[in-house]
Design an enzyme around this catalytic site. Structure first.
Site, PDB file in Angstrom:
ATOM      1  N   LEU A 158     -31.933  39.957  -7.714  1.00 30.84           N
ATOM      2  CA  LEU A 158     -32.504  39.457  -6.453  1.00 30.84           C
ATOM      3  C   LEU A 158     -33.460  38.288  -6.665  1.00 30.84           C
ATOM      4  O   LEU A 158     -34.537  38.250  -6.074  1.00 30.84           O
ATOM      5  CB  LEU A 158     -33.205  40.604  -5.726  1.00 30.84           C
ATOM      6  CG  LEU A 158     -32.264  41.751  -5.326  1.00 30.84           C
ATOM      7  CD1 LEU A 158     -33.048  42.954  -4.839  1.00 30.84           C
ATOM      8  CD2 LEU A 158     -31.284  41.294  -4.238  1.00 30.84           C
ATOM      9  N   SER A 167     -21.718  28.108  -4.708  1.00 30.73           N
ATOM     10  CA  SER A 167     -22.422  26.821  -4.674  1.00 30.73           C
ATOM     11  C   SER A 167     -23.150  26.632  -3.369  1.00 30.73           C
ATOM     12  O   SER A 167     -22.731  27.107  -2.321  1.00 30.73           O
ATOM     13  CB  SER A 167     -21.454  25.661  -4.878  1.00 30.73           C
ATOM     14  OG  SER A 167     -22.182  24.446  -4.776  1.00 30.73           O
ATOM     15  N   LYS A 187     -15.892  26.260 -10.579  1.00 33.13           N
ATOM     16  CA  LYS A 187     -17.305  26.037 -10.232  1.00 33.13           C
ATOM     17  C   LYS A 187     -17.961  25.122 -11.267  1.00 33.13           C
ATOM     18  O   LYS A 187     -18.764  24.241 -10.939  1.00 33.13           O
ATOM     19  CB  LYS A 187     -18.052  27.375 -10.145  1.00 33.13           C
ATOM     20  CG  LYS A 187     -19.572  27.250  -9.992  1.00 33.13           C
ATOM     21  CD  LYS A 187     -19.941  26.667  -8.659  1.00 33.13           C
ATOM     22  CE  LYS A 187     -21.366  26.270  -8.388  1.00 33.13           C
ATOM     23  NZ  LYS A 187     -22.472  26.688  -9.143  1.00 33.13           N
ATOM     24  N   HIS A 193     -16.876  21.653 -10.544  1.00 34.28           N
ATOM     25  CA  HIS A 193     -17.604  21.251  -9.331  1.00 34.28           C
ATOM     26  C   HIS A 193     -18.984  20.715  -9.731  1.00 34.28           C
ATOM     27  O   HIS A 193     -19.425  19.665  -9.262  1.00 34.28           O
ATOM     28  CB  HIS A 193     -17.728  22.461  -8.387  1.00 34.28           C
ATOM     29  CG  HIS A 193     -18.826  22.350  -7.361  1.00 34.28           C
ATOM     30  ND1 HIS A 193     -20.164  22.474  -7.669  1.00 34.28           N
ATOM     31  CD2 HIS A 193     -18.775  22.101  -6.031  1.00 34.28           C
ATOM     32  CE1 HIS A 193     -20.883  22.309  -6.583  1.00 34.28           C
ATOM     33  NE2 HIS A 193     -20.071  22.085  -5.570  1.00 34.28           N
ATOM     34  N   ASN A 194     -19.659  21.434 -10.631  1.00 33.57           N
ATOM     35  CA  ASN A 194     -20.985  20.991 -11.062  1.00 33.57           C
ATOM     36  C   ASN A 194     -20.911  19.685 -11.844  1.00 33.57           C
ATOM     37  O   ASN A 194     -21.796  18.840 -11.725  1.00 33.57           O
ATOM     38  CB  ASN A 194     -21.654  22.069 -11.918  1.00 33.57           C
ATOM     39  CG  ASN A 194     -22.145  23.231 -11.083  1.00 33.57           C
ATOM     40  OD1 ASN A 194     -21.705  23.427  -9.950  1.00 33.57           O
ATOM     41  ND2 ASN A 194     -23.035  24.028 -11.619  1.00 33.57           N
ATOM     42  N   GLU A 245     -20.629  17.053  -9.448  1.00 33.63           N
ATOM     43  CA  GLU A 245     -21.965  16.910  -8.839  1.00 33.63           C
ATOM     44  C   GLU A 245     -22.852  16.008  -9.718  1.00 33.63           C
ATOM     45  O   GLU A 245     -23.554  15.129  -9.214  1.00 33.63           O
ATOM     46  CB  GLU A 245     -22.551  18.317  -8.695  1.00 33.63           C
ATOM     47  CG  GLU A 245     -23.935  18.425  -8.122  1.00 33.63           C
ATOM     48  CD  GLU A 245     -24.392  19.905  -8.135  1.00 33.63           C
ATOM     49  OE1 GLU A 245     -23.623  20.788  -7.670  1.00 33.63           O
ATOM     50  OE2 GLU A 245     -25.496  20.172  -8.610  1.00 33.63           O
ATOM     51  N   ARG A 298     -28.484  11.768 -18.479  1.00 34.69           N
ATOM     52  CA  ARG A 298     -29.513  12.822 -18.472  1.00 34.69           C
ATOM     53  C   ARG A 298     -30.135  12.948 -19.870  1.00 34.69           C
ATOM     54  O   ARG A 298     -31.338  13.128 -19.997  1.00 34.69           O
ATOM     55  CB  ARG A 298     -28.921  14.156 -18.017  1.00 34.69           C
ATOM     56  CG  ARG A 298     -28.555  14.134 -16.548  1.00 34.69           C
ATOM     57  CD  ARG A 298     -28.296  15.532 -16.001  1.00 34.69           C
ATOM     58  NE  ARG A 298     -27.877  15.444 -14.607  1.00 34.69           N
ATOM     59  CZ  ARG A 298     -27.904  16.454 -13.750  1.00 34.69           C
ATOM     60  NH1 ARG A 298     -28.328  17.636 -14.127  1.00 34.69           N
ATOM     61  NH2 ARG A 298     -27.500  16.300 -12.499  1.00 34.69           N
ATOM     62  N   HIS A 352      -0.392   6.895 -40.526  1.00 41.48           N
ATOM     63  CA  HIS A 352      -0.208   7.832 -39.405  1.00 41.48           C
ATOM     64  C   HIS A 352       1.061   7.549 -38.598  1.00 41.48           C
ATOM     65  O   HIS A 352       1.352   8.260 -37.663  1.00 41.48           O
ATOM     66  CB  HIS A 352      -1.435   7.792 -38.490  1.00 41.48           C
ATOM     67  CG  HIS A 352      -2.669   8.316 -39.155  1.00 41.48           C
ATOM     68  ND1 HIS A 352      -2.783   9.620 -39.583  1.00 41.48           N
ATOM     69  CD2 HIS A 352      -3.834   7.711 -39.510  1.00 41.48           C
ATOM     70  CE1 HIS A 352      -3.976   9.795 -40.148  1.00 41.48           C
ATOM     71  NE2 HIS A 352      -4.623   8.639 -40.119  1.00 41.48           N
TER      72      HIS A 352
HETATM   73  N1  LIG Z   1     -30.523  28.687  -8.301  1.00 43.31           N
HETATM   74  C1  LIG Z   1     -29.476  28.014  -7.840  1.00 43.31           C
HETATM   75  O1  LIG Z   1     -29.586  27.066  -7.050  1.00 43.31           O
HETATM   76  C2  LIG Z   1     -28.090  28.436  -8.244  1.00 43.31           C
HETATM   77  C3  LIG Z   1     -26.996  27.861  -7.594  1.00 43.31           C
HETATM   78  C4  LIG Z   1     -25.716  28.298  -7.917  1.00 43.31           C
HETATM   79  C5  LIG Z   1     -25.536  29.252  -8.891  1.00 43.31           C
HETATM   80  N2  LIG Z   1     -26.624  29.784  -9.529  1.00 43.31           N
HETATM   81  C6  LIG Z   1     -26.372  30.821 -10.536  1.00 43.31           C
HETATM   82  O2  LIG Z   1     -26.581  32.086  -9.942  1.00 43.31           O
HETATM   83  C7  LIG Z   1     -27.128  33.005 -10.897  1.00 43.31           C
HETATM   84  C8  LIG Z   1     -28.464  33.510 -10.372  1.00 43.31           C
HETATM   85  O3  LIG Z   1     -29.344  32.414 -10.232  1.00 43.31           O
HETATM   86  P1  LIG Z   1     -30.843  32.535  -9.734  1.00 43.31           P
HETATM   87  O4  LIG Z   1     -31.413  31.158  -9.787  1.00 43.31           O
HETATM   88  O5  LIG Z   1     -30.890  33.299  -8.474  1.00 43.31           O
HETATM   89  O6  LIG Z   1     -31.502  33.496 -10.811  1.00 43.31           O
HETATM   90  P2  LIG Z   1     -31.808  33.256 -12.378  1.00 43.31           P
HETATM   91  O7  LIG Z   1     -33.165  32.661 -12.502  1.00 43.31           O
HETATM   92  O8  LIG Z   1     -30.665  32.590 -13.044  1.00 43.31           O
HETATM   93  O9  LIG Z   1     -31.852  34.784 -12.887  1.00 43.31           O
HETATM   94  C9  LIG Z   1     -32.864  35.666 -12.466  1.00 43.31           C
HETATM   95  C10 LIG Z   1     -32.260  37.037 -12.213  1.00 43.31           C
HETATM   96  O10 LIG Z   1     -31.628  37.522 -13.406  1.00 43.31           O
HETATM   97  C11 LIG Z   1     -32.183  38.794 -13.708  1.00 43.31           C
HETATM   98  N3  LIG Z   1     -32.185  39.043 -15.140  1.00 43.31           N
HETATM   99  C12 LIG Z   1     -32.539  38.192 -16.126  1.00 43.31           C
HETATM  100  N4  LIG Z   1     -32.391  38.772 -17.323  1.00 43.31           N
HETATM  101  C13 LIG Z   1     -31.923  40.026 -17.092  1.00 43.31           C
HETATM  102  C14 LIG Z   1     -31.554  41.098 -17.907  1.00 43.31           C
HETATM  103  N5  LIG Z   1     -31.627  40.997 -19.236  1.00 43.31           N
HETATM  104  N6  LIG Z   1     -31.106  42.230 -17.320  1.00 43.31           N
HETATM  105  C15 LIG Z   1     -31.024  42.335 -15.997  1.00 43.31           C
HETATM  106  N7  LIG Z   1     -31.358  41.346 -15.149  1.00 43.31           N
HETATM  107  C16 LIG Z   1     -31.799  40.199 -15.693  1.00 43.31           C
HETATM  108  C17 LIG Z   1     -33.589  38.725 -13.167  1.00 43.31           C
HETATM  109  O11 LIG Z   1     -34.129  40.017 -13.063  1.00 43.31           O
HETATM  110  P3  LIG Z   1     -35.727  40.220 -13.165  1.00 43.31           P
HETATM  111  O12 LIG Z   1     -36.244  39.898 -11.801  1.00 43.31           O
HETATM  112  O13 LIG Z   1     -35.861  41.642 -13.534  1.00 43.31           O
HETATM  113  O14 LIG Z   1     -36.231  39.282 -14.214  1.00 43.31           O
HETATM  114  C18 LIG Z   1     -33.323  38.058 -11.834  1.00 43.31           C
HETATM  115  O15 LIG Z   1     -32.785  38.945 -10.904  1.00 43.31           O
HETATM  116  C19 LIG Z   1     -27.231  32.212 -12.201  1.00 43.31           C
HETATM  117  O16 LIG Z   1     -26.062  32.402 -12.949  1.00 43.31           O
HETATM  118  C20 LIG Z   1     -27.303  30.774 -11.741  1.00 43.31           C
HETATM  119  O17 LIG Z   1     -26.846  29.875 -12.713  1.00 43.31           O
HETATM  120  C21 LIG Z   1     -27.895  29.411  -9.213  1.00 43.31           C
END
Ligand SMILES: NC(=O)c1ccc[n+]([C@@H]2O[C@H](COP(=O)([O-])OP(=O)(O)OC[C@H]3O[C@@H](n4cnc5c(N)ncnc54)[C@H](OP(=O)(O)O)[C@@H]3O)[C@@H](O)[C@H]2O)c1
Length: 480
Positions: A11, A131, A186, A189-190, A193, A291, A456
């Site tokens: 979450l 996304s 995906k 897509h990135n 992007e 980058r 070659h």
């Molecule tokens: N942020 C964006 O804009 C975006 C967009 C598209 C896709 N995504 C992808 O969506 C996914 C989630 O992204 P996010 O930004 O919401 O979160 P995140 O920062 O990538 O991950 C945080 C979440 O992972 C959990 N977590 C981390 N280590 C863990 C472990 N060892 N065991 C269980 N839970 C663990 C955390 O739990 P705790 O709260 O307990 O630490 C938290 O719920 C990622 O793969 C990210 O690349 C992100």
């Protein structure tokens, strides 16, 4: 309490917002997070945002048991080891026929490995690209689910409602294909992007550094561009950025932002995959290199002292002409960048036998995601005209658009070079076009060199077969 329709574990930003979105569409949802304070936070948000049916659980067993069978749990945790750890936690309580969906930016091979491991335990698995960032997750993302079709069918009704809705082309979700195809798509897509953002940044640089446009002029230009063929989320937010003043000092915030770009890895994976598949993707590669170079801030500051001087060619610039030229150069460059991304997907699809539908991918990117743009409709139509299109550039409509814009495109690249402003993305796109459109390249010389020093062999233009020449001996003999 009645059982919920679906569960969501993880979450943070994405998970919390997607859970609220699902609940808002009328699907009661159970939520769980390793750190339980986020569970309470999510439930409170759900109450505040309209008493949405979100039910929080602090332990995995009661979380899993609160979901109706066959159970579906979406995970949105950090990619990599956290996904394996979360699967282990959940799978201990799941039963035969239940399903796990990873909504993170996961490496596609990890999804394939996990799908196989889950299958052995009688569980279904999907890797679903999501996304649109925070806003998309809450109000309608673009969803790219791949893996078990049976699992997709379980939750298709939910996904169709939760995804972004685009008038005339429907919800931004489709079953992508087998295995890790959802994650792969995906990832590309990135990569696309990255290319879009770099090309926009170069347009900004040329207009600012050569055309001397102010931030408020740039805001106007980008707002205007957003009414035409460049209409897109990224152009829209770029216009907004130029209008924001710095609350902590004078001037505009954009000028105070450090010129150092972060990244999380999907662009790098895209470039690595392009190389693995022998697909040219110079625009996306240029955006990644840019980058990397941006990260060398301290070195660049030192180099700027060594290479001091006025790099401008000093010639007067017709601002209106420059703005129009840059607009056209940006559009033409973007066509090349998308052509590269689509070709990476096409090559992977044929390698893996995924049978991906490129037109359908363009359709589900039309809304919800970061690269959403009116332009994607044209790509969809190009693949509708010919699903076997060798390259977007040779679609008759895109070919005409490129031809119409190439004079402006060349002017912008030359102007940038002559004024010492780097436009790696636009230049790479133009070189891609100029290489692709030529029936004869200097590769004959490279092949001759390869045969010279490494035997070659080479093919000939005038007869079939494989040839080798004793270049060294022949060259020395002819000197004597
Ligand atoms: N942020 C964006 O804009 C975006 C967009 C598209 C896709 N995504 C992808 O969506 C996914 C989630 O992204 P996010 O930004 O919401 O979160 P995140 O920062 O990538 O991950 C945080 C979440 O992972 C959990 N977590 C981390 N280590 C863990 C472990 N060892 N065991 C269980 N839970 C663990 C955390 O739990 P705790 O709260 O307990 O630490 C938290 O719920 C990622 O793969 C990210 O690349 C992100």
């Amino acid at each position: 309490m009645a059982l919920t329709r679906i569960g969501l574990a993880g979450l943070a930003v994405m998970g919390q917002n997607l859970a609220l979105n699902i609940a808002e569409k009328g699907f009661p949802i159970s939520v769980y997070n390793r750190t339980t304070s986020k569970v309470d936070e999510t439930v409170q948000r759900a109450k505040a945002e309209g008493n949405l049916p979100v039910y929080g659980y602090h332990d995995p067993a009661s979380f899993v048991n609160s979901i109706q069978k066959p159970r579906v749990v979406v995970m949105l945790v950090k990619a990599g080891a956290p996904v394996d750890q979360t699967i282990a936690t959940l799978a201990a309580h799941l039963e035969h026929g239940d399903c796990i969906i990873d909504g993170g930016n996961e490496w596609y091979e990890n999804t394939e490995r996990r799908e196989k491991a889950m299958e052995e335990r009688g569980l279904l698995y999907l890797g679903m690209g999501v996304s649109g960032g925070e806003e998309g997750a809450r109000n309608g993302p673009s969803l790219m689910p791949g893996g078990s079709l049976e699992a997709y069918k379980y939750i298709e009704d939910i996904l169709l409602k939760v995804a972004a809705q685009v008038p005339d082309s429907g919800p931004c979700v489709t079953y992508i294909g087998k295995g890790g195809s959802g994650n792969f798509v995906k990832m590309v897509h990135n990569g696309i992007e990255y290319g879009d953002m770099q090309l926009i940044a170069e347009a900004y640089d040329v207009l600012k550094s050569v055309g001397k446009l102010t931030n408020s002029e740039l805001q106007q230009v980008f707002s205007e561009w957003n009414k035409g063929e460049l209409l897109s989320f990224l152009i829209e937010i770029t216009a907004d950025i130029f209008g924001i003043k710095d609350e902590q000092g004078d001037g505009y915030l954009v000028d105070k932002v450090l010129d150092k770009t972060g990244m999380k890895g999907t662009g790098k994976w895209t470039v690595q995959q392009a190389a693995e598949l022998s697909v040219a993707a110079p625009t996306i590669e240029a955006s990644l290199d840019s980058r990397f170079l941006s990260g060398l801030k301290d070195e660049r500051v030192e180099a700027s002292k060594i290479f001091q001087g006025d790099y401008s060619n000093g010639l007067p610039v017709d601002k209106a002409q420059l703005i129009e030229d840059v607009r056209q150069a940006l559009y033409a460059s973007k066509i090349c960048s998308y052509a590269q991304g689509m070709n990476i997907i096409k090559a992977k699809s044929s390698e893996k036998g995924w049978g991906l539908n490129l037109g359908e991918l363009a359709r589900i990117w039309k809304g919800g995601c970061i690269i959403r743009a009116i332009f994607l409709d044209r790509i969809k139509k190009a693949y509708d005209r010919n699903s076997d299109l060798a390259n977007l550039l040779v679609d008759p409509e895109f070919a005409q658009e490129i031809m119409d814009r190439q004079a402006a495109w060349r002017r912008v690249v030359c102007l940038a070079i002559n004024n010492g402003v780097s436009t790696p993305g636009m230049s790479a796109s133009l070189a891609y076009f100029d290489s692709y459109r030529r029936d004869r390249l200097p590769a004959n010389l490279v092949q001759a060199q390869r045969d010279y020093f490494g035997a070659h062999t080479y093919e000939r233009v005038d007869m079939p077969g494989s040839f080798h020449t004793e270049w060294f001996k022949t060259a020395r003999n002819s000197m004597n």
